[in-house]
Design an enzyme around this catalytic site. Structure first.
Site, PDB file in Angstrom:
ATOM      1  N   CYS A  12     -13.434  -0.799   7.414  1.00  0.00           N
ATOM      2  CA  CYS A  12     -13.825   0.308   8.285  1.00  0.00           C
ATOM      3  C   CYS A  12     -13.985  -0.171   9.723  1.00  0.00           C
ATOM      4  CB  CYS A  12     -15.171   0.893   7.867  1.00  0.00           C
ATOM      5  SG  CYS A  12     -15.194   1.519   6.195  1.00  0.00           S
ATOM      6  N   TYR A 252      -5.756 -11.547   9.658  1.00  0.00           N
ATOM      7  CA  TYR A 252      -5.019 -10.294   9.482  1.00  0.00           C
ATOM      8  C   TYR A 252      -5.676  -9.069  10.113  1.00  0.00           C
ATOM      9  CZ  TYR A 252      -3.326  -6.077   7.173  1.00  0.00           C
ATOM     10  OH  TYR A 252      -2.852  -4.819   6.935  1.00  0.00           O
ATOM     11  N   ASP A 356       4.554 -14.938   8.066  1.00  0.00           N
ATOM     12  CA  ASP A 356       3.656 -13.815   7.767  1.00  0.00           C
ATOM     13  C   ASP A 356       2.236 -14.361   7.699  1.00  0.00           C
ATOM     14  OD1 ASP A 356       2.852 -11.245   7.293  1.00  0.00           O
ATOM     15  OD2 ASP A 356       3.866 -11.021   5.367  1.00  0.00           O
ATOM     16  N   CYS A 394     -12.062 -10.303  -2.111  1.00  0.00           N
ATOM     17  CA  CYS A 394     -13.181 -10.256  -1.169  1.00  0.00           C
ATOM     18  C   CYS A 394     -14.190  -9.233  -1.673  1.00  0.00           C
ATOM     19  CB  CYS A 394     -12.679  -9.832   0.210  1.00  0.00           C
ATOM     20  SG  CYS A 394     -14.026  -9.699   1.407  1.00  0.00           S
ATOM     21  N   CYS A 444     -16.833 -17.552   6.404  1.00  0.00           N
ATOM     22  CA  CYS A 444     -16.671 -17.337   4.962  1.00  0.00           C
ATOM     23  C   CYS A 444     -15.204 -17.560   4.626  1.00  0.00           C
ATOM     24  CB  CYS A 444     -17.065 -15.911   4.592  1.00  0.00           C
ATOM     25  SG  CYS A 444     -16.665 -15.484   2.867  1.00  0.00           S
TER      26      CYS A 444
HETATM   27  P1  AMP Z   1       1.796  -8.392  -0.840  1.00  0.00           P
HETATM   28  O1  AMP Z   1       3.107  -7.721  -0.956  1.00  0.00           O
HETATM   29  O2  AMP Z   1       0.782  -7.754  -1.749  1.00  0.00           O
HETATM   30  O3  AMP Z   1       1.881  -9.883  -1.014  1.00  0.00           O
HETATM   31  O4  AMP Z   1       1.244  -8.110   0.616  1.00  0.00           O
HETATM   32  C1  AMP Z   1       1.434  -9.000   1.665  1.00  0.00           C
HETATM   33  C2  AMP Z   1       1.356  -8.279   2.986  1.00  0.00           C
HETATM   34  O5  AMP Z   1       0.143  -7.521   3.045  1.00  0.00           O
HETATM   35  C3  AMP Z   1       1.347  -9.205   4.167  1.00  0.00           C
HETATM   36  O6  AMP Z   1       2.432  -8.835   5.003  1.00  0.00           O
HETATM   37  C4  AMP Z   1       0.024  -9.002   4.868  1.00  0.00           C
HETATM   38  O7  AMP Z   1       0.183  -8.882   6.274  1.00  0.00           O
HETATM   39  C5  AMP Z   1      -0.495  -7.706   4.298  1.00  0.00           C
HETATM   40  N1  AMP Z   1      -1.929  -7.732   4.032  1.00  0.00           N
HETATM   41  C6  AMP Z   1      -2.748  -8.775   3.821  1.00  0.00           C
HETATM   42  N2  AMP Z   1      -4.006  -8.383   3.588  1.00  0.00           N
HETATM   43  C7  AMP Z   1      -4.015  -7.037   3.658  1.00  0.00           C
HETATM   44  C8  AMP Z   1      -5.033  -6.028   3.527  1.00  0.00           C
HETATM   45  N3  AMP Z   1      -6.287  -6.347   3.289  1.00  0.00           N
HETATM   46  N4  AMP Z   1      -4.648  -4.745   3.657  1.00  0.00           N
HETATM   47  C9  AMP Z   1      -3.364  -4.421   3.893  1.00  0.00           C
HETATM   48  N5  AMP Z   1      -2.367  -5.308   4.041  1.00  0.00           N
HETATM   49  C10 AMP Z   1      -2.684  -6.606   3.921  1.00  0.00           C
END
Ligand code: AMP
Length: 467
Positions: A12, A252, A356, A394, A444
């Site tokens: 948020c 991120y 990434d 988390c 953390c």
């Molecule tokens: P995934 O396909 O699940 O491995 O997602 C990886 C992608 O999600 C990366 O490009 C990150 O930038 C993005 N990402 C990482 N953490 C979050 C988050 N908390 N919420 C949304 N996107 C995220």
């Protein structure tokens, strides 16, 4: 946070203004700048000193508020909230600020963070007769404050804070005051500034920048600031054995132009992560490209350090709303294609390093590698991640899936590399990550190493499952 299936998901943004004739308009702009912190719902509550006025809905800030709606928010003080979208959590009742009437008058609350003992507190309060309006953990604050026997509101708030456990950057509002509080570990950011004599509180400094406010300082971990017509009063409401700033804000979540956790510019930390990644994991290649937007600063850092040219080899469509509906049948399953498209002229025949910020489930990386090879014509694809493997969920306010869905919780880097089909895959080491921030002991890193600084009910069982 939702207390049911989305138990550990919440991200948020919060913003508050006190002492400005256009308080609600300024909060609107602040929320607009903080839109990245939550896209499910937004709301603003204002005070005309006699009464609180609330407007909130599902949707994006710019879609929810128009001149007519902002006009319904009079007064010199306002607070606002953006709420993140969670799977199945799309419930208008969970939109914030939450407004309640209680024995001392009216109280509104905007909360960024996640209470780890909300379920237990809610059960206790319900047993005592409390009726909850939402499934949000944030409502617990309202009930704890309403139930307190302390005569002064500030003491009631402190009493409530002593009961809750978890992360909270909080803005509370009454008819005459606003209060800003940060949990004693300081997990989520919260900063304080001023514009035209008014005070501004916001999750990140990008909100201050947009409204032309100064950035004076952070609300300190455990600090409560009371702002009224008499000015600002600060008190140390709670103390903690350590700080636990969320390192993932730097990886991120926060906007790169924001200064958080003591005024450190997010962009600079991300570039350092990229530089360090290049030192730890060199590879012969022709091009460094980011996964936009979150991979851009780290890719720039990688390129600067390695001397390998940077290019925007993937272009992102920024206009994908929550309402995008995939057409059925033959042209279905766009997946990552709807968001990203490769620039073939740059990539064809090239050995490409793609940067990434993180891998969560691994599906994005897999699709990107395929896209760079098949659509982009890349000869080699080397995946570089500017954070360590995400092995644990988390519990303090970043939306991560369950441990089972986190690919790195059960797979080695080599296995993930094979899954993504990249020619090589490397992550930034945890040691390397902590060279990019001052005072690394204040952060953390539970999502990388399972060392959860704030204990929570059922933790032992969760951690046994985790590691
Ligand atoms: P995934 O396909 O699940 O491995 O997602 C990886 C992608 O999600 C990366 O490009 C990150 O930038 C993005 N990402 C990482 N953490 C979050 C988050 N908390 N919420 C949304 N996107 C995220």
């Amino acid at each position: 946070m939702c207390l049911a299936e989305d138990k550990f998901r919440e991200e948020c943004g919060v913003c508050g203004v006190f002492g400005h004739p256009e308080a609600a308009n300024l909060v609107y702009l602040g929320l607009y700048a903080l839109q990245h912190r939550g896209q499910e719902s937004a709301g603003i509550c204002s005070s005309d000193e006699k009464q609180l006025h609330l407007e909130k809905s599902l949707g994006l800030v710019a879609d929810i508020f128009n001149e007519k709606r902002l006009k319904r928010l009079p007064g010199y003080a306002a607070i606002g909230h953006n709420r993140y979208s969670t799977a199945g959590g799309n419930n208008p009742k969970n939109a914030q600020p939450i407004l309640a009437n209680y024995s001392m008058g009216q109280l509104a609350i905007a909360h960024n963070g996640n209470l780890v003992n909300a379920f237990e507190l809610r059960k206790r309060l319900e047993d005592q007769g409390a009726i909850f309006q939402s499934t949000s953990d944030s409502e617990v604050f309202i009930h704890l404050i309403a139930h307190s026997k302390e005569p002064e509101l500030r003491d009631r708030i402190i009493e409530a804070l002593r009961e809750v456990s978890g992360s909270y950057s909080l803005i509370l509002q009454t008819e005459k005051k606003i209060y800003a509080v940060r949990d004693p570990f300081g997990v989520r950011p919260l900063c304080l500034g001023r514009v035209e004599g008014a005070y501004v509180v916001a999750s990140e400094t990008c909100a201050l920048d947009l409204i032309g406010a100064t950035y004076d300082r952070d609300i300190e971990p455990g600090e409560m600031v009371e702002i009224s017509a008499n000015g600002i009063e600060t008190m140390q409401a709670l103390s903690a054995p350590r700080k636990a700033f969320c390192i993932f804000e730097f990886i991120y979540f926060a906007r790169p132009d924001s200064r958080i956790f003591g005024g450190i510019t997010v962009n600079m930390v991300r570039k350092k992560q990229g530089r360090r990644l290049a030192i730890e994991n060199p590879v012969d290649a022709d091009l460094v490209i980011p996964v936009p937007d979150s991979g851009v600063p780290a890719a720039l850092g990688y390129s600067e350090q390695s001397g390998i040219p940077f290019e925007f080899g993937l272009i992102r469509n920024h206009y994908i709303g929550r309402t995008f509906i995939e057409p059925k049948q033959s042209i279905r399953h766009f997946g990552v294609k709807i968001k990203l498209n490769p620039v073939r002229e740059l990539l064809e025949g090239k050995r490409v390093i793609v940067v990434d910020d993180s891998i969560v489930r691994g599906t994005t990386s897999k699709k990107i590698v395929k896209m760079l090879r098949e659509q982009g014509g890349a000869a080699e694809v080397h995946m570089k991640i500017s954070s360590p493997p995400t092995t644990g969920p988390c519990y303090y306010g970043i939306d991560t899936p369950t441990r089972q869905e986190l690919i790195a919780s059960s797979h080695s880097v080599e296995e993930i590399k094979r899954y993504t089909t990249a020619n090589s895959l490397s992550y930034l080491s945890q040691e390397g990550l902590f060279t990019t921030v001052p005072n690394p002991e204040d952060f953390c890193s539970a999502c990388f190493d399972g060392s959860y600084p704030i204990s929570f009910p059922g933790q032992k069982m969760q951690l046994e499952l985790l590691f």
